[in-house]
Enzyme design. Structure first.
Site, PDB file in Angstrom:
ATOM      1  N   GLU A  38      22.425  23.691  35.506  1.00 34.89           N
ATOM      2  CA  GLU A  38      21.178  23.716  34.986  1.00 34.89           C
ATOM      3  C   GLU A  38      20.469  22.518  34.480  1.00 34.89           C
ATOM      4  O   GLU A  38      21.252  21.806  33.352  1.00 34.89           O
ATOM      5  CB  GLU A  38      21.122  25.032  34.028  1.00 34.89           C
ATOM      6  CG  GLU A  38      21.374  26.163  34.351  1.00 34.89           C
ATOM      7  CD  GLU A  38      21.066  27.194  33.213  1.00 34.89           C
ATOM      8  OE1 GLU A  38      20.432  26.957  32.063  1.00 34.89           O
ATOM      9  OE2 GLU A  38      21.689  28.496  33.156  1.00 34.89           O
TER      10      GLU A  38
ATOM     11  N   ASP B 155      13.417  28.125  23.415  1.00 28.76           N
ATOM     12  CA  ASP B 155      14.020  27.440  22.899  1.00 28.76           C
ATOM     13  C   ASP B 155      14.149  27.274  21.562  1.00 28.76           C
ATOM     14  O   ASP B 155      13.198  27.259  20.746  1.00 28.76           O
ATOM     15  CB  ASP B 155      13.754  25.931  23.444  1.00 28.76           C
ATOM     16  CG  ASP B 155      14.260  25.838  25.071  1.00 28.76           C
ATOM     17  OD1 ASP B 155      15.034  26.675  25.506  1.00 28.76           O
ATOM     18  OD2 ASP B 155      13.704  25.283  25.725  1.00 28.76           O
TER      19      ASP B 155
END
Lengths: 427, 270
Positions: free
Chosen positions: B48, B59
């Protein structure tokens, strides 16, 4: 006066939160899957609450008895004489905690209680929404954490102290530009991890569905009251209404009651900062592009790769690179006109209102005043002294005195605010 | 190219796949490509590549720090596609993980076309759920790209079923209610979520793999997750390793290889 009834306008979102439809419209829900269940739960709870007369009555009672509403509609005579037509100020600065925001947080906190949650989180730029959230949390006995960009905790230290005194925990956010947009990111992260017992008291009419519509419902009393007050006193609707637009909660609160009054011109005034032809502004509708920020498709200040551009406004409360999606829709359909007002114009209006009316406005509200005076001068020429411009005075200027002291050099014996503000006003 | 090939290979070995994440452009574009190649060489089955974004709500601080450094270094969407091309050339299925606005800004159709021509396998979209994604789903289908959507412990059965039906490549099960970042213990929410997701997959008569992400940082955790999932996704631990060696790239790449090997052994024990 009953202020809070769930009524619809031609400009409302559909069931998925799209203003103007999913294909070309604004709004929607661009959010992590982890939060979708919470947003669904909130949507159902908000719709049930707004349809429940007991909730509406309790909200109205709290607004009336605790927040001091309805706020007055004040004829600013010396300002009116100056521009040549009637200028009406909706005095949201007189509300408890000094701004329109108390309506939204009391609504959301009452809903939080109804949903059985025990903790609230909020983001804040200028600190006004943080103070309002801390106030509502204290009123309802809820735990409260407020995220605030570390840049803003420094420029709004007094409001940090207020929040602390009210029992809220203030978390300075260091990431990104360390301002409002980063505080929103951090609050969303908290919410992902705490959503089972925590409500996110979103501070403006932006974000994923249902926030733009829910915040509008809780703040629409501004316009409902003002519309009724204007009709009652003058027998006519205003020719134009005006409000400042950062995220846009006070503006949508004013605009909603008038959206289907085709003869009322609607103006939103965006923070033009140091000028919309410079990089230092936050005029999102005027200079932004369609994009997705904080869960909604709207106008966003972004670069050609879709990275958010840091905004600038002398008003921390307007310093946001996005805007509520309903405003984007109202701009795209032409129902409302959005124009920039520079830092300098806003500060001049702040001084002018202070000296002509004895009202020190928040710098946010000063943007609305500056823009509305331009509209009023034009309307006076077209229609004469009977023309009416209604401006939302969304908040008081106490919190902005630090900025004003620095900008004008106040407190010195020889301080000169500005030529325009110090000249003898007409009348 | 679809990532399915990598999962079939892992299944043939009777093990879970190791999915490794790093943002493009950290410490710079070339350095990012070097680091991703280390992940490939040391045992990741699927890669990824994060598209650095200014407002990454899913995040935690580790990935945000690297992504912000990449943005500060001037990384562009075209650099991300260049990184994809370099990594996909190794033959390892390579996806882009991205927040939605950069794709919308680039142009959904143009992004899909350019990703496909770079050899990319598809997209993982942390802030785009299938019900908000008709334009992406159509573009991905036109360009034969994987669509990896997320399921969460809070997802209802209906939403799990809807999400699984829209996925191609694999389903990304977020193990915790929280943002990215390593954790000392694995989540007790992951197992039940994988079971629910598998049931939805079976209900479709599909063999779509279910991978678990958020929190795994060592071989033992990887082994535990590999005992019930088709794939183990690791991101923050890799990023942390690079951040910890910011002043010595060679040492950073060596540490990255060692961590990858530990995790690769882990998925083979599970």
């Amino acid at each position: 006066m009953t202020t809070q009834v769930a009524r619809t306008t031609s400009y409302d979102a559909d069931g998925q939160g799209w203003f103007g439809g999913p294909e070309t419209g604004f709004g929607g829900r661009f959010m992590p899957e982890a939060l979708i269940a919470a947003l669904d739960e909130l949507t159902v709870a908000w719709q049930d609450a707004m349809a429940d007369p007991a909730f509406v009555a309790e909200f109205d009672a709290i607004l009336r008895e605790y927040a001091g509403l309805p706020s007055p509609l004040y004829l600013a005579e010396r300002l009116s004489a100056r521009v040549g037509c009637r200028v009406l100020l909706k005095r949201e600065d007189l509300n408890h905690t000094g701004a329109h925001k108390i309506r939204n947080v009391l609504g959301q906190a009452l809903l939080t209680k109804r949903m059985g949650k025990t903790r609230v989180i909020a983001e804040t730029g200028a600190g006004q929404h943080g103070v309002a959230s801390a106030t509502a949390a204290a009123y309802f006995g809820l735990d409260c954490t407020v995220y605030m960009g570390s840049v803003d905790t420094r420029r709004q230290a007094l409001n940090v102290a207020r929040m602390n005194l009210l029992g809220a925990k203030v978390v300075p956010v260091e990431s990104g530009s360390a301002t409002l947009k980063d505080a929103i990111n951090e609050a969303l992260r908290d919410w992902v991890a705490s959503v089972d017992h925590t409500a996110y008291l979103f501070g403006t009419a932006a974000g994923p569905h249902p926030f733009p519509s829910m915040v509008r419902d809780f703040t629409r009393g501004i316009g409902d009251e003002a519309r009724a007050q204007c009709l009652e006193r003058y027998g006519v609707l205003p020719d134009a209404i005006a409000a400042c637009v950062g995220g846009g909660s006070n503006a949508i609160g004013l605009f909603t009651a008038f959206l289907d009054d085709a003869d009322v011109a609607i103006y939103g005034f965006e923070p033009g900062g140091e000028g919309v032809d410079t990089p230092r502004h936050a005029a999102t509708i005027h200079n932004g592009d369609r994009g997705v920020l904080h869960g909604a498709r709207t106008y966003v200040l972004q670069d050609e790769d879709g990275q958010t551009i840091e905004s600038h406004s002398i008003s921390a409360g307007l310093d946001y690179p996005g805007v509520g999606p309903q405003h984007a829709h109202l701009a795209a359909t032409g129902r409302a006109t959005y124009l920039p007002v520079t830092d300098a114009e806003a500060m001049e209006a702040m001084a002018l209102l202070s000296r002509t009316e004895g009202i020190i406005p928040a710098i946010e509200s000063a943007h609305a005043i500056a823009g509305a005076l331009r509209v009023a001068e034009r309307l006076a020429e077209e229609k004469g002294p009977e023309a009416t411009v209604l401006v939302n005075l969304s908040g008081r200027g106490d919190k902005d005195m630090g900025t004003a002291i620095e900008y004008f050099g106040l407190g010195r014996e020889d301080a000169e605010v500005s030529d325009r503000a110090t000249e003898d006003p007409v009348g | 190219m679809t990532t399915h090939i990598a999962f079939e290979k892992a299944r043939a070995d009777d093990r879970a796949a190791l999915v490794g994440y790093l943002p493009a452009g950290y410490p710079d574009v070339a350095g990012g490509i070097d680091a991703l190649r280390v992940l490939v060489d040391a045992g990741c089955d699927v890669i990824e590549i994060g598209l650095p974004y200014s407002d990454p709500v899913m995040d935690g601080p580790t990935i945000q720090a690297a992504a912000q450094a990449a943005l500060d270094g001037g990384v562009r969407t075209t650099d991300v596609l260049r990184t994809v091309e370099a990594v996909a050339a190794t033959g390892t299925p390579t996806l882009v993980m991205t927040y939605w606005n950069p794709v919308e800004r680039y142009g959904v159709e143009r992004f899909a076309a350019d990703l496909a021509s770079a050899g990319g396998a598809g997209l993982i979209t942390p802030d785009l759920t299938p019900d908000s994604a008709p334009e992406w789903i159509a573009a991905a289908d036109r360009h034969d790209l994987d669509k990896v959507f997320l399921v969460a412990p809070s997802s209802t059965e209906d939403r799990v079923a809807m999400t699984v039906a829209a996925c191609r490549g694999f389903v990304y099960a977020t193990a915790v209610m929280g943002v990215t970042g390593t954790r000392t213990t694995t989540s007790d929410l992951a197992g039940p979520l994988v079971a629910r997701t598998r049931a939805a997959v079976a209900g479709l008569g599909s063999d779509l793999p279910v991978c678990v992400g958020l929190g795994v940082s060592n071989g033992d955790q990887a082994a535990e997750v590999a005992s019930y999932a088709d794939g183990v996704i690791v991101g923050s631990a890799f990023v942390r390793t690079l951040l910890d060696h910011a002043d010595d790239r060679a040492a950073g790449l060596r540490a990255l290889a060692a961590l990858t090997e530990d995790l690769a052994r882990g998925v083979r024990r599970g």
